[in-house]
Scaffold this motif. Structure first.
Motif, mmCIF file in Angstrom:
data_model
loop_
_atom_site.group_PDB
_atom_site.id
_atom_site.type_symbol
_atom_site.label_atom_id
_atom_site.label_comp_id
_atom_site.label_asym_id
_atom_site.label_seq_id
_atom_site.Cartn_x
_atom_site.Cartn_y
_atom_site.Cartn_z
ATOM 1 N N LEU A 116 0.832 -1.208 0.000
ATOM 2 C CA LEU A 116 0.000 0.000 0.000
ATOM 3 C C LEU A 116 0.865 1.256 0.000
ATOM 4 N N VAL A 117 1.945 1.250 0.777
ATOM 5 C CA VAL A 117 2.851 2.394 0.810
ATOM 6 C C VAL A 117 3.489 2.602 -0.561
ATOM 7 N N VAL A 118 3.897 1.522 -1.217
ATOM 8 C CA VAL A 118 4.505 1.639 -2.545
ATOM 9 C C VAL A 118 3.511 2.231 -3.534
ATOM 10 N N ILE A 119 2.273 1.765 -3.494
ATOM 11 C CA ILE A 119 1.254 2.290 -4.411
ATOM 12 C C ILE A 119 1.016 3.774 -4.163
ATOM 13 N N TRP A 124 2.058 9.574 -5.682
ATOM 14 C CA TRP A 124 2.560 10.911 -5.391
ATOM 15 C C TRP A 124 3.674 11.293 -6.355
ATOM 16 N N ARG A 125 4.534 10.334 -6.649
ATOM 17 C CA ARG A 125 5.680 10.620 -7.503
ATOM 18 C C ARG A 125 5.255 10.906 -8.940
ATOM 19 N N ASN A 126 4.218 10.256 -9.412
ATOM 20 C CA ASN A 126 3.758 10.461 -10.791
ATOM 21 C C ASN A 126 2.962 11.750 -10.943
#
Length: 165
Positions: A116-119, A124-126
């Motif tokens: 979930l953190v990675v998603i 946010w990064r995109n």
């Protein structure tokens, strides 16, 4: 062969050291007692239950000592406690049947949390998604076509007339 005699001597010494005290009743009492919980509700290990006037720990310790001095195996003593007090007497769940879930769920929840953190971080990064378009033309957030200021003023006047009390 003198080399083999040395290897056998080392193995014998290692096994004697490893098994030193394994049959000692006090050691077995200590090991088994630390694998069980007191049932009085204090949520402490049986041999570490230290509250004054505990109604259960003294009797349980006496039962444990009786089983150890009779020569019962560790598993037999534990099974007797489980039959008398239920599976909650064990400090750790067994590795059989549904009890395996107690070992699997924490790791599964941890992996799900990492996923979930990675998603979220990738989102946010995109950056935010591009604004919606209508007919190839960028429109307001609602996705409708853009209108001129005169049309907007006319619609506001109409809304004022319709909501006038």
């Amino acid at each position: 062969m003198p080399g083999w005699r040395l290897v056998h001597t080392i193995l014998l010494c290692a096994s004697v050291i490893a098994l030193l005290g394994a049959g000692d009743p006090a050691t077995r009492f200590n090991e088994i007692g630390h694998r069980m919980m007191c049932i009085c509700g204090c949520n402490q290990i049986l041999l570490e239950c230290n509250h004054v006037g505990c109604p259960a720990s003294d009797g349980m310790r006496n039962e444990l000592m009786a089983g150890v001095t009779r020569g019962d195996s560790d598993s037999l003593v534990e099974q007797a406690f489980v039959q008398k007090y239920g599976p909650t007497v064990l400090a750790a769940p067994t590795t059989k049947g549904f009890d395996r879930v107690a070992y699997v769920v924490p790791f599964a929840a941890l992996l799900a949390g990492f996923g979930l953190v990675v998603i979220i971080v990738r989102g946010w990064r995109n950056g935010p998604p591009p604004p919606p378009t209508v007919g190839g033309q960028p429109g307001p957030i609602t996705g409708g076509p853009r209108i001129s200021a005169a049309e907007l003023e006319q619609l506001r006047d109409q809304a004022d007339k319709e909501t006038d009390l």
